[in-house]
Design a protein around this motif. Structure first.
Motif, mmCIF file in Angstrom:
data_model
loop_
_atom_site.group_PDB
_atom_site.id
_atom_site.type_symbol
_atom_site.label_atom_id
_atom_site.label_comp_id
_atom_site.label_asym_id
_atom_site.label_seq_id
_atom_site.Cartn_x
_atom_site.Cartn_y
_atom_site.Cartn_z
ATOM 1 N N VAL A 763 21.890 -71.730 -9.653
ATOM 2 C CA VAL A 763 23.165 -71.017 -9.653
ATOM 3 C C VAL A 763 23.152 -69.970 -8.548
ATOM 4 N N PRO A 764 24.174 -69.942 -7.693
ATOM 5 C CA PRO A 764 24.242 -68.897 -6.654
ATOM 6 C C PRO A 764 24.786 -67.594 -7.231
ATOM 7 N N VAL A 765 24.207 -66.484 -6.806
ATOM 8 C CA VAL A 765 24.734 -65.170 -7.189
ATOM 9 C C VAL A 765 24.998 -64.380 -5.914
ATOM 10 N N HIS A 766 26.088 -63.622 -5.918
ATOM 11 C CA HIS A 766 26.520 -62.904 -4.728
ATOM 12 C C HIS A 766 26.466 -61.394 -4.884
ATOM 13 N N GLY A 767 25.944 -60.920 -5.988
ATOM 14 C CA GLY A 767 25.864 -59.483 -6.171
ATOM 15 C C GLY A 767 25.518 -59.111 -7.602
ATOM 16 N N PRO A 768 25.450 -57.811 -7.891
ATOM 17 C CA PRO A 768 25.058 -57.338 -9.226
ATOM 18 C C PRO A 768 25.964 -57.836 -10.350
ATOM 19 N N ASP A 769 27.274 -57.985 -10.079
ATOM 20 C CA ASP A 769 28.173 -58.432 -11.149
ATOM 21 C C ASP A 769 27.826 -59.849 -11.610
ATOM 22 N N ASP A 770 27.467 -60.706 -10.663
ATOM 23 C CA ASP A 770 27.036 -62.057 -11.041
ATOM 24 C C ASP A 770 25.769 -62.009 -11.878
ATOM 25 N N LEU A 774 25.125 -63.334 -15.856
ATOM 26 C CA LEU A 774 24.055 -64.232 -16.295
ATOM 27 C C LEU A 774 23.171 -63.546 -17.345
ATOM 28 N N ARG A 775 22.940 -62.265 -17.167
ATOM 29 C CA ARG A 775 22.127 -61.535 -18.140
ATOM 30 C C ARG A 775 22.809 -61.509 -19.510
ATOM 31 N N ALA A 776 24.148 -61.463 -19.508
ATOM 32 C CA ALA A 776 24.895 -61.405 -20.769
ATOM 33 C C ALA A 776 24.726 -62.666 -21.601
ATOM 34 N N ILE A 777 24.346 -63.795 -20.952
ATOM 35 C CA ILE A 777 24.125 -65.039 -21.719
ATOM 36 C C ILE A 777 22.635 -65.333 -21.879
ATOM 37 N N GLY A 778 21.803 -64.307 -21.671
ATOM 38 C CA GLY A 778 20.367 -64.480 -21.892
ATOM 39 C C GLY A 778 19.580 -64.857 -20.661
ATOM 40 N N GLY A 779 20.241 -64.812 -19.479
ATOM 41 C CA GLY A 779 19.539 -65.113 -18.241
ATOM 42 C C GLY A 779 19.683 -66.560 -17.825
ATOM 43 N N TRP A 780 19.107 -66.879 -16.639
ATOM 44 C CA TRP A 780 19.196 -68.221 -16.073
ATOM 45 C C TRP A 780 17.876 -68.532 -15.377
ATOM 46 N N PRO A 781 17.378 -69.785 -15.469
ATOM 47 C CA PRO A 781 16.041 -70.085 -14.940
ATOM 48 C C PRO A 781 15.967 -70.235 -13.423
ATOM 49 N N VAL A 782 17.041 -70.728 -12.778
ATOM 50 C CA VAL A 782 16.990 -71.028 -11.341
ATOM 51 C C VAL A 782 18.138 -70.307 -10.649
ATOM 52 N N ILE A 783 17.817 -69.349 -9.790
ATOM 53 C CA ILE A 783 18.831 -68.495 -9.176
ATOM 54 C C ILE A 783 18.656 -68.482 -7.672
ATOM 55 N N LYS A 784 19.778 -68.577 -6.950
ATOM 56 C CA LYS A 784 19.779 -68.386 -5.502
ATOM 57 C C LYS A 784 20.589 -67.138 -5.181
ATOM 58 N N VAL A 785 19.936 -66.144 -4.567
ATOM 59 C CA VAL A 785 20.615 -64.899 -4.211
ATOM 60 C C VAL A 785 21.201 -65.080 -2.819
ATOM 61 N N VAL A 786 22.516 -65.009 -2.725
ATOM 62 C CA VAL A 786 23.231 -65.229 -1.473
ATOM 63 C C VAL A 786 23.565 -63.885 -0.848
ATOM 64 N N GLY A 787 23.104 -63.661 0.386
ATOM 65 C CA GLY A 787 23.402 -62.417 1.066
ATOM 66 C C GLY A 787 22.368 -61.341 0.787
ATOM 67 N N ALA A 788 22.626 -60.168 1.347
ATOM 68 C CA ALA A 788 21.695 -59.051 1.197
ATOM 69 C C ALA A 788 21.586 -58.637 -0.266
ATOM 70 N N TYR A 789 20.443 -58.089 -0.633
ATOM 71 C CA TYR A 789 20.207 -57.704 -2.018
ATOM 72 C C TYR A 789 19.330 -56.471 -2.072
ATOM 73 N N ARG A 790 19.335 -55.834 -3.243
ATOM 74 C CA ARG A 790 18.423 -54.719 -3.503
ATOM 75 C C ARG A 790 17.396 -55.180 -4.521
ATOM 76 N N VAL A 791 16.155 -54.844 -4.283
ATOM 77 C CA VAL A 791 15.096 -55.228 -5.211
ATOM 78 C C VAL A 791 15.369 -54.675 -6.602
ATOM 79 N N GLU A 792 15.898 -53.445 -6.688
ATOM 80 C CA GLU A 792 16.168 -52.833 -7.999
ATOM 81 C C GLU A 792 17.145 -53.662 -8.809
ATOM 82 N N ASP A 793 18.151 -54.221 -8.136
ATOM 83 C CA ASP A 793 19.123 -55.050 -8.854
ATOM 84 C C ASP A 793 18.462 -56.298 -9.429
ATOM 85 N N LEU A 794 17.592 -56.918 -8.651
ATOM 86 C CA LEU A 794 16.957 -58.151 -9.120
ATOM 87 C C LEU A 794 16.011 -57.876 -10.279
ATOM 88 N N THR A 795 15.206 -56.847 -10.168
ATOM 89 C CA THR A 795 14.224 -56.579 -11.232
ATOM 90 C C THR A 795 14.866 -56.033 -12.498
#
Length: 857
Positions: A763-770, A774-795
């Motif tokens: 599943v592609p994600v484009h930012g913290p809202d995405d 995904l977190r609201a449904i218990g998370g997702w096993p395979v994620i593609k982060v599209v574009g710039a990101y912050r490590v804090e958001d991912l962790t």
């Protein structure tokens, strides 16, 4: 003389609660709240060896309850004399003393409720009229005091016991609401005569019976489906108040009178204005006070439909005439001056419905009447409803009225309404579910289902036709127009001059076809008046274009004035339907076909085929499909799609023409390459969705191209189409579904599609809202982060236990890759950029790193 029952209830919790607490033992200092059931007899504070002798402290408590209740009475209002007061005190003493012999436990007592608990106390203490010499008034006084005490006793149990709070949440909350309601009621309810109090009870019952059902007008459906209980069907909608420079603020419609004492509420035809009036009336009349709307507690509703109280040659009714003016069955029983006493005490709720349903020349008189009522009787609540264009903006501003507008129904509102409608009508739930699918899949139904009237129409017609609705839009619109233009006013007994149905249709379709031909969604008021004025003589209408326009604006429910001097149709679908009808009458087929490439003409052409005679419809279909430069047709993909979509609208089509249309669509659907899929989505839009095969027909290597078309369309109808593929077992189909969620509403797509995917593709994600979705449904096993990101958001936002594969298409930040250790089940990381050997060494052990120039780990 005051009503003894009402007087017995005139005790606030601040007066009763301390006395009730004296009946029971105190908790020891530092003791926790009771966490298990306790027998009531073990809680009382007055148990002694001689249980048949009434303890003095219980007698003092009973005496104090009687004394305080009598003190609440005004001069000359005491319901009992001194001797009867002593008898009431003795009876109440014995009943309260019976607490010491009760063998039931506290949670069982709460389950009984105050009425049954009071009855048990009276039975246990053997209190009878004869034994204690109680007159009828004294007995009523005693019964109400015992009920009031019981209410507070049970509320005391719920506050003392965490066990009860845990096991009987609803009962505990209900008791607390009742205690709070009594206190509000005492502030609002002045001393009443017995006659007034008794009549109010009868009047409340009448209001509940009279307005406790909801009616949908103008539907030729099965018996019983046009009316159902209001408490089952009422749907809370939003009302918006526009503030200059601040935008709009929204509030639940039933709470508008909690924020403003006086409200002018605007709403289009069928938006729920009258239903809201009914709900407020029934809620105010309800004596259980379970609704939680404290602004209605202790108030008396007066439902005043303007069409009924305004009669030719008569004045608007004075307060004492309210009940007679609306034909209230208990009007003859009201005590003289009762309405005036209610309004003078500020206890009234004036519900004035349908200011638009009286003639314009009477509205100024109605405005003066309102001003006099609100000024002479301050403190009462007042709601006035009207259609938007009937009165100008700020019409009631000088009288202190806030102006709000009912909002259209949201998607969830529509679903709730449909479920309740079918439940109340005794219909199978699967029928309602099928209708919701039809509404969400068909854009024209989506546009219709914006208010309760239209939703009710769809429900009834869908059930009558046993689920056959989307294929027959022509019949759907005809039923809606019959309801709005003719039957609704007739059945509501609106006193207004009525134009024949056929003439209304002819006038409205002239306006609709003008808008379509000129590529306009709204028109100047002057153009509207001119067109109607030119048509009036041929239809033998009295008056000019202005008179005809005002009538259509106020009574048809189809025209609106969104701004000063501007006019448009309530629903674009009705404009298209009426315009197509006139286009066929005027034989404007060339104009229709020549505009086949324009999406705004799509519905017009489909509905024109529905209105056309067989030969006319066949000619339109043939011209849409075939390429004939001399005839001005080129057989484009758009034309072929439009012809295929129009085919079901034609009542009769020659086999050769049908075959021609079907061959044209087979050249386009299903697509054979991704390029064809993208082109089909661009050309067809929502139109193509009805022509695509379903998941059972989309098989083989190219199955994924079918949902790809819908994903590229990206509309609400396309989302509904994609939900049909969420169980498809082809991996590429699931990849398309997983990759498509950025196109749609995030939360809705997650709920309707992603959570149902069995293969859990990337599943592609484009930012913290995405990530949060995904977190609201218990998370997702395979994620593609599209574009710039912050490590804090991912962790912080990725559920660490769920993640197994991670793809990053942007350069890694300065933190390097050591943060990947936060995900214990991560096995693969893919980077779209090369990394240094030092950075690669930061990858946790057991995690495979894939980069354009993979470095050894």
């Amino acid at each position: 003389m005051a009503d003894p029952a009402a007087l017995g209830a005139r005790l606030a919790s601040s007066a009763v609660a301390p006395l009730v607490k004296k009946l029971f033992v105190k908790d020891q200092p530092g003791a926790a709240l009771v966490t298990k059931p306790v027998r009531i007899s073990g809680l009382v504070s007055f148990r002694g060896e001689k249980r048949d002798i009434t303890p003095k402290d219980v007698e003092k408590i009973a005496d104090e309850l009687v004394r305080r209740a009598l003190k609440a009475a005004g001069p000359g209002e005491r319901p009992v004399d001194a001797a009867e007061a002593v008898a009431v005190r003795r009876a109440l003493t014995y009943s309260l003393a019976a607490l010491g012999t009760f063998t039931i436990e506290d949670y069982e007592a709460v389950a009984l409720g105050p009425e049954e608990f009071a009855r048990r106390l009276r039975s246990e203490s053997a209190v009878t009229v004869t034994t204690f010499a109680l007159s009828r008034d004294a007995e009523l006084f005693y019964d109400q005091l015992l009920h009031t005490a019981s209410l507070h006793i049970l509320n005391f149990f719920t506050q003392r016991s965490t066990y009860i709070a845990r096991q009987q949440t609803s009962q505990s909350q209900q008791l607390a609401r009742l205690v709070a309601a009594v206190d509000v009621l005492l502030e609002r309810l002045p001393s009443q005569t017995r006659e007034d109090a008794a009549f109010e009870e009868r009047y409340a019952s009448y209001i509940t019976a009279r307005h406790g059902t909801l009616t949908i007008y103008g539907l030729d459906v099965y018996a019983g489906t046009s009316e159902w209980p209001l408490d089952t069907a009422y749907l809370s909608l939003e009302a918006t108040r526009e503030r200059p420079g601040e935008g709009g603020t929204q509030v639940a419609a039933e709470r508008v009178l909690a924020q403003h004492d006086h409200v002018l509420l605007r709403g289009v035809a069928g938006s729920g204005k009258t239903t809201l009036v009914q709900w407020l009336a029934v809620t105010a009349a309800d004596r259980t006070y379970e609704h939680g709307l404290t602004h209605l507690i202790g108030r008396v509703p007066f439902v005043l439909p303007m069409r009924r109280i305004v009669r030719p040659g008569s004045e608007l009714p004075m307060p004492g005439e309210f009940l007679t003016a609306v034909g209230c069955l208990v009007a003859g029983e009201q005590p003289p001056g009762w309405v005036e006493r209610v309004l003078r005490a500020g206890r009234g709720v004036l519900l004035i419905d349908g200011m638009d349903e009286i003639s314009e020349d009477r509205r100024e008189a109605a405005k003066r009447w309102l001003r006099e009522l609100t000024r002479y009787f301050p403190g009462n609540l007042c709601l006035v409803t009207t259609r938007p264009s009937a009165v100008p903006d700020k019409w009631l501003d000088p009288t202190g009225f806030a102006e709000l507008t009912l909002s259209p129904m949201a998607r969830d509102d529509v679903a709730t309404f449909v479920r309740r409608w079918h439940r109340a009508a005794g219909a199978d739930e699967s029928v309602g579910a099928a209708l919701l699918q039809s509404v969400r899949a068909a854009s024209e139904l989506n546009r219709l289902a914006t208010n309760p009237l239209m939703c009710g129409m769809l429900c009834a017609l869908h059930r009558e036709r046993r689920g056959f609705l989307p294929q027959d839009r022509k019949s759907l619109y005809e039923a809606a127009l019959t309801m709005l233009l003719e039957r609704r006013d007739v059945e509501r007994d609106v006193m207004a001059v009525r134009l024949p149905f056929a003439i209304q249709i002819q006038l409205l379709q002239k306006l609709a076809w003008w808008l379509i031909r000129n590529s306009r969604s709204e028109m100047d008021r002057s153009d509207t008046v001119r067109i109607l004025g030119e048509a009036a003589p041929a239809m033998n209408l009295d008056g000019g274009g202005e008179d005809v326009y005002r009538w259509l604006l106020l009574r048809s429910g189809l025209l609106r004035e969104p701004a000063e001097g501007r006019v448009h149709f309530l629903h674009r679908t009705f404009q298209d339907y009426l315009g197509a009808r006139l286009a066929v009458q005027e034989l404007d087929f060339d104009l229709l076909v020549n505009n086949a490439g324009r999406t705004e003409w799509e519905d017009v052409i489909l509905l024109a085929v529905a209105h056309a005679r067989p030969k006319e419809a066949e000619q339109m279909l043939r011209r849409l499909v075939t390429s004939d430069p001399s005839a001005g047709t080129d057989g484009t993909a758009r034309g072929k799609l439009l012809a295929a979509a129009a085919l079901p609208y034609a009542a009769e089509v020659a086999p050769a023409v049908r075959q021609l249309v079907e061959e044209g669509i087979r050249s386009l659907i299903p697509p054979r390459t991704e390029h064809e899929a993208f082109a089909l989505a661009e050309v067809g839009g929502d139109l193509v969705l009805h022509l695509l095969p379903g998941p059972d027909e989309a098989l083989g290597e190219l199955a994924y191209l079918v949902p790809l078309v819908a994903a590229k369309v990206g509309s609400p109808s396309a989302l509904h189409y994609l939900t049909r593929f969420r169980r498809h077992t082809d991996h590429r189909v699931q990849l398309v579904l997983a990759a498509s969620w950025p196109v749609f509403d995030r939360e809705l797509y997650v709920r309707e599609v992603l959570t149902h995917l069995s293969l859990r593709p990337m599943v592609p994600v484009h930012g913290p809202d995405d990530l949060r979705a995904l977190r609201a449904i218990g998370g997702w096993p395979v994620i593609k982060v599209v574009g710039a990101y912050r490590v804090e958001d991912l962790t912080e936002l990725i559920v660490p236990e769920r993640l197994t594969r991670l793809s990053l298409d942007a350069p890694h930040p300065v933190e390097g890759l050591a943060w990947l250790s936060a995900f214990p089940h991560l096995t693969d990381v893919e980077l779209d950029v090369a990394v240094s050997a030092t950075t690669a060494q930061q990858v946790p052990s057991g995690v495979r790193l894939n980069t354009p120039e993979a470095q050894p780990t």
